[in-house]
Each structure stands twice: as C-alpha cells, then as structure tokens.
Design a protein around this motif. Structure first.
Motif, short mmCIF file in Angstrom:
data_model
loop_
_atom_site.label_atom_id
_atom_site.label_comp_id
_atom_site.label_asym_id
_atom_site.label_seq_id
_atom_site.Cartn_x
_atom_site.Cartn_y
_atom_site.Cartn_z
N GLU A 334 42.06 42.33 63.10
CA GLU A 334 41.27 42.06 62.43
C GLU A 334 41.22 40.99 61.10
OE1 GLU A 334 39.15 44.68 61.06
OE2 GLU A 334 38.11 43.18 59.82
N THR A 335 39.51 40.26 61.46
CA THR A 335 39.99 38.69 60.83
C THR A 335 38.68 39.18 59.66
OG1 THR A 335 38.21 38.14 61.80
CG2 THR A 335 40.71 38.18 62.91
N ILE A 336 38.45 39.75 59.45
CA ILE A 336 37.32 40.20 57.52
C ILE A 336 37.54 41.33 56.74
CG2 ILE A 336 35.05 40.99 57.24
CD1 ILE A 336 34.92 39.07 60.22
N PHE A 337 38.96 41.87 56.89
CA PHE A 337 39.35 42.51 55.69
C PHE A 337 40.64 42.81 56.29
CE2 PHE A 337 34.85 44.82 55.80
CZ PHE A 337 34.54 43.74 54.62
N GLU A 338 41.38 42.66 54.51
CA GLU A 338 42.64 42.87 54.45
C GLU A 338 42.95 43.92 54.32
OE1 GLU A 338 42.33 41.65 50.23
OE2 GLU A 338 40.98 41.32 51.96
N ASN A 339 43.75 44.33 55.33
CA ASN A 339 43.90 46.23 54.21
C ASN A 339 42.95 47.19 55.28
OD1 ASN A 339 46.04 48.21 53.43
ND2 ASN A 339 44.55 47.72 51.01
N ARG A 340 42.31 47.04 56.47
CA ARG A 340 41.66 47.90 56.75
C ARG A 340 42.76 48.81 58.37
NH1 ARG A 340 35.81 47.20 58.48
NH2 ARG A 340 34.70 49.63 57.42
N PHE A 341 43.81 49.12 57.66
CA PHE A 341 44.42 49.19 59.40
C PHE A 341 44.74 50.56 58.17
CE2 PHE A 341 45.55 45.29 61.03
CZ PHE A 341 44.32 45.69 62.04
N MET A 342 43.89 51.51 57.82
CA MET A 342 44.82 52.15 56.79
C MET A 342 44.68 54.09 57.63
SD MET A 342 43.74 51.79 53.20
CE MET A 342 42.01 51.52 53.35
N HIS A 343 43.85 54.29 59.19
CA HIS A 343 44.04 54.49 59.86
C HIS A 343 45.28 54.78 61.27
CE1 HIS A 343 41.77 50.79 61.33
NE2 HIS A 343 42.30 51.14 61.98
N VAL A 344 45.69 53.97 60.71
CA VAL A 344 46.90 53.59 61.51
C VAL A 344 48.37 54.98 61.46
CG1 VAL A 344 48.85 52.05 62.40
CG2 VAL A 344 46.98 51.10 62.22
N PRO A 345 48.99 55.01 59.94
CA PRO A 345 49.56 56.21 59.99
C PRO A 345 48.99 57.75 60.35
CG PRO A 345 49.44 54.62 57.97
CD PRO A 345 48.74 54.01 58.89
N GLU A 346 47.83 57.31 59.97
CA GLU A 346 47.43 58.89 60.48
C GLU A 346 46.62 59.12 62.21
OE1 GLU A 346 46.64 61.41 57.70
OE2 GLU A 346 47.66 59.40 56.88
N LEU A 347 47.02 57.91 62.82
CA LEU A 347 46.54 58.37 64.21
C LEU A 347 48.01 58.34 64.79
CD1 LEU A 347 44.20 55.68 65.10
CD2 LEU A 347 44.29 57.95 65.72
N CYS A 348 49.12 57.80 64.02
CA CYS A 348 50.81 57.85 64.55
C CYS A 348 51.14 59.16 64.18
CB CYS A 348 51.80 56.82 63.68
SG CYS A 348 51.05 55.09 64.28
N ARG A 349 50.36 59.91 63.32
CA ARG A 349 50.78 61.22 63.05
C ARG A 349 50.32 62.17 64.33
NH1 ARG A 349 49.01 63.30 58.56
NH2 ARG A 349 50.33 65.01 58.57
N MET A 350 49.36 61.38 65.18
CA MET A 350 48.37 62.31 66.02
C MET A 350 49.26 62.50 67.63
SD MET A 350 44.98 62.77 65.01
CE MET A 350 44.61 63.54 66.03
N GLY A 351 50.30 61.11 67.29
CA GLY A 351 50.89 61.27 68.24
C GLY A 351 50.57 59.23 68.82
N ALA A 352 49.90 58.61 68.63
CA ALA A 352 49.86 57.22 68.38
C ALA A 352 51.40 56.40 68.64
CB ALA A 352 48.57 56.37 68.05
N ASN A 353 50.85 54.80 68.94
CA ASN A 353 52.01 54.64 69.22
C ASN A 353 51.42 53.06 68.00
OD1 ASN A 353 54.53 52.83 69.84
ND2 ASN A 353 54.70 53.21 71.63
N ILE A 354 51.34 53.10 67.21
CA ILE A 354 50.62 51.56 66.94
C ILE A 354 51.99 51.20 65.61
CG2 ILE A 354 48.84 50.96 66.12
CD1 ILE A 354 47.42 53.81 66.56
N HIS A 355 51.59 49.73 66.38
CA HIS A 355 52.78 48.54 64.98
C HIS A 355 51.78 47.91 64.83
CE1 HIS A 355 56.41 50.75 66.00
NE2 HIS A 355 55.99 51.09 66.89
#
Ligand code: UD1
Length: 427
Positions: A334-355
């Motif tokens: 992500e090069t436009i906005f900082e802090n635009r990964f707030m969906h990551v923890p939620e996707l991980c709660r659904m079983g996604a593997n994201i770091h």
C-alpha cells in the motif's frame, strides 16, 4: 446499529447494475457552488455520503431538487442543484467531521465569494490525511489562509490569480479543489502532477459543459484559463470503478459468473490485468462487463497500489480478501495511505494467513475461510469482509455496517440477486 449476516459458499451468478461513482458525484455536487445557474446531475448513487453533501450544500444556500429514480439500478438519481445566492460561506465541524470530502467546497466558495471558512477535517481511520496540498495550492492562487480554532479561514481580495502549481504528490481531492477554484481565477493556471483519476476527468468534463476552459483532462497536466462566470449544465456521473472492481472480485472469490451492467473496462484496466493474472476472465459485453473465474482456485498475485492508472488503494482490501485462498503467497503493498490494513486482523479471524511488514502484507493462501463475527473499520475494509464472508464456510456477521452505507448502494440487494445468502439485521 445494523449488522450484515452472510452464509457463505454460494456461487454468484446473474447481473449487478453498477451505480454512479460516489467519488465523482461529491466534487460534482460541490461544483454547483461555482455558478448561479442550475447544475443537473444524473446517475447519482443513493448513498449516505451523497445525502451528507446535499445537507452541507443546502446549508450554504444551495436549493436542491430530486427528480430522478431513487431506487432503480444504474440509471440512478437526478439532482438539480442551484446556488443562485450563497447564503453562508461557513462549513461547520458537525458536517465536515462525518465526511472528509466536505473540504471540496473550499475552492468553489473561495473562487465565487472571495472567502470561505471550512472546518479542518478530523483524523481518519486510514491515516492522517492532511489537507496541506489543498491549502498550499489555494495560497499560490493568491488566497490568504489562516488556521484558527479548528477552521480554515481563506479569503482573497478580488479574484484568484492563475499560476503554475506543481503538486509534490498526486492528490485527487487537492487536484479537484484547485481545478474548481482555477475555473473562476483571473488568467491561466497550470496544475502539474495532477491526479488522473477518472473522477477528476469527469469533473473537468462537467466544468467544461458549465463554460470552463480546461485543457489536458485525463493527463497529469491541467491547463485552466479562468472565466468570470460559469453557467448551469447537465451531466451524467461516470460509473463507479471501485464498485465494479468490488463485484468483479465477488464473482472471482465465489467462482461465479456475473454481468456488471454499466461497468467499464477502460476505468479498471490495472484491476482487470491483476484479475486476469489471478485466473479471472473479464470480457467487455454490450453495456457492461462479464466476469467469471476460469480456474478452480484463485492464483496468487502481487499488487502495489498507485495513483491512477495504477491499482487503486480503494480496492486493496478487497483484493486481499480475494487472494486469501490461493495455493501460494501474494504480496500487497500500500503506497497511498499508511494504516490501511485494518481489515487484516479481521480477515485473520476468518482463517486468513496474513502478515504485515510496514507498507506490505504477505498473504499465504489457505484452503478455505471460515465465518466469524467481525467488525467493519472503514468503507473498503468492510466490503472486504463481505467478500470474505461470501466465500467462507458458515456464517459471518459484520458489525458497524454504516461504513458500507457510505459507499455501496443496495449492497445486500445486489448480491442477493446473484444468489448470495446475505441479509441485513436492522437494530
Ligand atoms: C480520494 C478518494 C479516496 C481514495 C483517494 C486515493 C474521494 C472522495 N476520495 O481521497 O476514496 O482512496 O482519493 O485514490 O474522492 N495528501 C496530503 N496532503 C493533502 C492531500 C492528500 O499529504 O493535502 C496525501 C494523503 O494523505 C494520501 C495521498 O496524499 O497519502 C493521496 O490522497 P488524496 O488523493 O488526496 O485522497 P483524497 O482525495 O482524500
């Protein structure tokens, strides 16, 4: 607060009408402040942000008549906006705080009335998002600007004066604000490193219909020769490329086959290329696009967000959900906005593997996602959870769906019409 319930696993097939673009509609509505004539905008989406902008404009004295279809498909609503007399040049905090795009009234008010007082937008969930580029550009056009008690106070003696503005970074909103202001400035303004987003071109086209003299629309150099007044016009809002991309990914993630009426390939070329690399077919058809997944599984892709014509930041969260179940690993930067990964923890709660490492996220594909109770944090993050929920096994419940209502018209209805098991629980 409303919630969305999804039971995942259904393959989506059918037709989804694409609405007019919210991000085009908002500056177009603000442009009504530039003329005493009536600006008639058609194909407006029926969204909370549009109502917020309508309230904000009426508070400045703009009369607004709604005479279009409020519910039906991509023909959208029609608003006639008339700013015959501007009754107030003050935009209060209670309106600006709910929608950052309120800042778009600053340039038009200043250019037409010689003064404007607009509340500084507050912090935003997806980053600090300052307005310094808007203010610097207006100062270069001859405005005096002070920041006092949370307000931007801008004034100019006589008319703004045309000049050469070089934008240090590409900003959609600042380009739009300066473009509108420059239309009524004395002399010629050149905006270099201007944003090339289709919404900026749509605004330029409308301004030209209103009598503005603008060269270079769609390029990174806009040349505006100021005129003393603009007139009313009619304009149809361009179709929403972010909504198009989002539903294309809904087709992809469910292995579906969807026709997007009103979707335009020329507005989503970088997204389409990425989807094709991921094994998704996108074909232009009469009046829209057909999207279907060719392969059994989505293939991994690397994506970097960039200003148009690059991959849009407003589709970053959605593509992350889409690549959650590949065989390999994908990297999203992500090069436009900082802090635009707030969906990551939620996707991980659904079983996604994201770091996440700084501005990049590594998504290692998993066999499948599972439904969960998740929380929407911003507009595009929330729709990524909807996409994940459509593909997940079991039930997903999304809280705080007011974020979705800011940017997606009749989302549940459009998805349910293609076979999704999705419903809104009103509270
Ligand atoms: C618009 C879109 C938003 C989209 C974004 C980027 C609307 C209503 N919103 O937002 O959906 O995600 O473009 O495509 O059209 N910046 C500054 N100073 C400024 C202005 C911006 O530093 O004065 C920075 C921002 O923090 C960001 C970058 O510039 O890092 C791009 O932001 P910008 O293009 O201005 O976004 P918006 O116009 O707010």
């Amino acid at each position: 607060m409303d919630r969305i319930h999804i039971r995942g696993g259904n393959r989506l097939t059918g037709t989804i009408p694409i609405s007019g673009a919210k991000n085009a509609a908002l500056p177009l509505m603000a442009a009504s402040l530039l003329t005493q004539g009536t600006l008639r905008l058609s194909n407006l989406p029926n969204l909370v942000d549009i109502s917020t902008m309508a309230n904000l404009l009426s508070q400045h004295g703009v009369s607004l008549e709604m005479n279009g279809n409020a519910t039906g498909g991509h023909t959208g609503r029609v608003f006639s906006l008339n700013a015959g007399t501007i009754t107030s040049t003050v935009t209060p905090y209670n309106l600006v705080r709910t929608m950052r795009a309120s800042i778009l009234v600053l340039g038009p008010l200043l250019a037409r009335e010689g003064k404007a007082q607009v509340s500084l937008p507050g912090g935003c969930a997806i980053g600090t998002r300052p307005v310094d580029l808007h203010l610097q550009g207006l100062e270069q056009l001859g405005a005096e600007i002070e920041l006092e008690e949370g307000y931007i106070r801008a004034c100019v003696k006589g008319r703004l004066k045309g000049t050469h503005i070089v934008m240090p970074i590409v900003s959609v909103g600042a380009t739009e604000n300066l473009l509108m202001a420059a239309c009524l400035a004395e002399g010629t303004t050149i905006i270099s490193n201007a944003a090339r987003e289709p919404e900026v071109s749509d605004l330029a086209n409308c301004l030209v219909a209103m009598g503005a003299k603008i060269g270079g629309a769609g390029s990174d150099t806009l040349t505006i020769t100021g005129v003393t007044s603009l007139k009313g016009a009619s304009h149809e809002v361009v179709s929403d490329r972010i909504e198009t991309g989002t539903y294309a990914m809904a087709a992809a993630i469910t292995g579906g086959d969807i026709t997007l009426t009103g979707g335009r390939l020329d507005l989503i070329e970088s997204t389409a290329k990425t989807l094709i690399r991921a094994g998704v077919d996108i074909t232009p058809i009469d009046g829209g696009l057909r999207v279907c997944r060719k392969s059994d599984r989505i293939e991994e892709v690397d994506v970097m967000t960039e200003p148009f014509p690059g991959f849009p930041t407003d589709l970053q969260a959605q593509i992350m959900a889409m690549v959650a179940c590949t065989k390999g690993a994908s990297m999203i930067t992500e090069t436009i906005f900082e802090n635009r990964f707030m969906h990551v923890p939620e996707l991980c709660r659904m079983g996604a593997n994201i770091h996440v490492h700084g501005a990049s996220a590594i998504i290692r594909g998993v066999e499948g996602l599972t439904g969960a109770q998740v929380m929407a944090t911003d507009l595009r993050a929330s729709v990524s959870l909807v996409l994940a929920g459509l593909a997940a096994e079991g039930e997903t419940v999304i809280d705080r769906v007011y974020h979705l209502d800011r940017g997606y018209e009749r989302l549940e209805e459009k998805l349910a019409a293609c076979g999704a098991d999705i419903s809104r629980i009103r509270k």
